[in-house]
Scaffold this active site. Structure first.
Site, short mmCIF file in Angstrom:
data_model
loop_
_atom_site.label_atom_id
_atom_site.label_comp_id
_atom_site.label_asym_id
_atom_site.label_seq_id
_atom_site.Cartn_x
_atom_site.Cartn_y
_atom_site.Cartn_z
N HIS A 1 28.65 -4.43 36.26
CA HIS A 1 27.98 -3.30 35.63
C HIS A 1 27.34 -3.76 34.33
O HIS A 1 27.58 -4.89 33.87
CB HIS A 1 29.00 -2.17 35.34
CG HIS A 1 30.11 -2.58 34.44
ND1 HIS A 1 31.37 -2.90 34.88
CD2 HIS A 1 30.14 -2.76 33.09
CE1 HIS A 1 32.13 -3.24 33.86
NE2 HIS A 1 31.41 -3.17 32.77
C1 T46 Z 1 33.41 -4.39 30.52
C2 T46 Z 1 34.26 -5.45 31.13
C3 T46 Z 1 34.25 -6.73 30.38
C4 T46 Z 1 39.47 3.28 30.72
O1 T46 Z 1 40.00 4.36 31.03
N1 T46 Z 1 39.23 2.99 29.42
C5 T46 Z 1 38.64 1.82 29.03
O2 T46 Z 1 38.46 1.61 27.82
C6 T46 Z 1 38.25 0.89 30.04
C7 T46 Z 1 37.58 -0.42 29.64
C8 T46 Z 1 38.49 1.19 31.34
N2 T46 Z 1 39.09 2.37 31.67
C9 T46 Z 1 39.40 2.63 33.09
C10 T46 Z 1 38.19 2.84 33.99
C11 T46 Z 1 38.67 2.33 35.32
O3 T46 Z 1 39.33 3.36 36.01
O4 T46 Z 1 40.08 1.51 33.62
C12 T46 Z 1 39.70 1.25 34.96
C13 T46 Z 1 39.16 -0.15 35.13
O5 T46 Z 1 37.90 -0.28 34.45
P1 T46 Z 1 36.68 -1.11 35.04
O6 T46 Z 1 36.69 -1.05 36.52
O7 T46 Z 1 35.42 -0.65 34.36
O8 T46 Z 1 37.07 -2.59 34.58
P2 T46 Z 1 36.18 -3.92 34.61
O9 T46 Z 1 37.10 -5.04 34.41
O10 T46 Z 1 35.28 -3.95 35.78
O11 T46 Z 1 35.23 -3.78 33.29
C14 T46 Z 1 35.80 -3.77 32.00
C15 T46 Z 1 35.15 -2.69 31.13
O12 T46 Z 1 35.24 -1.42 31.80
C16 T46 Z 1 33.70 -2.97 30.83
O13 T46 Z 1 33.23 -2.11 29.83
O14 T46 Z 1 32.43 -4.70 29.88
O15 T46 Z 1 35.62 -5.04 31.38
#
Ligand code: T46
Length: 135
Positions: free
Chosen positions: A50
């Site tokens: 993303h």
């Molecule tokens: C990024 C990369 C480096 C939250 O509720 N609060 C938060 O602050 C974050 C970061 C995530 N979440 C929840 C949203 C999803 O349900 O945690 C779950 C996993 O998040 P996500 O699938 O977006 O994780 P990554 O590892 O794909 O991405 C993350 C960050 O979301 C993103 O901003 O830049 O790490």
């Protein structure tokens, strides 16, 4: 122009070991509103896929290592984060993918905004459209 911008963090070491202190604005290019960390990543897993509309972040592997792919819609670059004294700056409108997590990897991310799902662009075609609209 390289997509990879890193910040060296000064380790404050003595005979007991090392300590790194991170302060908003002073050691990072923004005020810190949020900190999250990713750990226990299973073998072969990739994350990210993303971009953000309006979010600046600095990522640091406090333990272990992982690989980042950064993509601004024109070029892509890879970077291995493997040091607790190196921060990788991730600006807005940069597509990111993270992979090759070592089993002990703890990836800490410092962010300048609170969590906001509406700030995510999770579709690559939408990302390219947005980049083209802004250039
Ligand atoms: C990024 C990369 C480096 C939250 O509720 N609060 C938060 O602050 C974050 C970061 C995530 N979440 C929840 C949203 C999803 O349900 O945690 C779950 C996993 O998040 P996500 O699938 O977006 O994780 P990554 O590892 O794909 O991405 C993350 C960050 O979301 C993103 O901003 O830049 O790490």
């Amino acid at each position: 122009m390289t997509l990879i911008k890193t910040i060296p963090f000064k380790p404050l070491g003595d005979e007991r070991g090392s300590l790194v202190a991170l302060e908003g604005v002073r050691s990072l290019p923004f005020d810190i509103r949020r900190v999250y960390y990713i750990f226990g990543t299973k073998e072969g897993v990739s994350r990210g896929f993303h971009a953000h509309i309006n979010l600046k972040q600095v990522a640091v592997c406090v333990t272990g290592s992982c690989r980042f792919l950064l993509d601004d819609g024109f070029s892509k670059e890879e970077f291995v984060l493997d040091s607790p004294t190196t921060g990788l700056v991730i600006e807005n409108l940069i597509w990111r993918e993270m992979y090759d997590f070592s089993p002990d990897c703890v990836l800490m991310v410092l962010a300048d905004q609170y969590y906001d799902e509406s700030d995510y662009i999770r579709n690559y075609e939408d990302f390219l459209e947005r980049v083209n609209a802004e250039n």
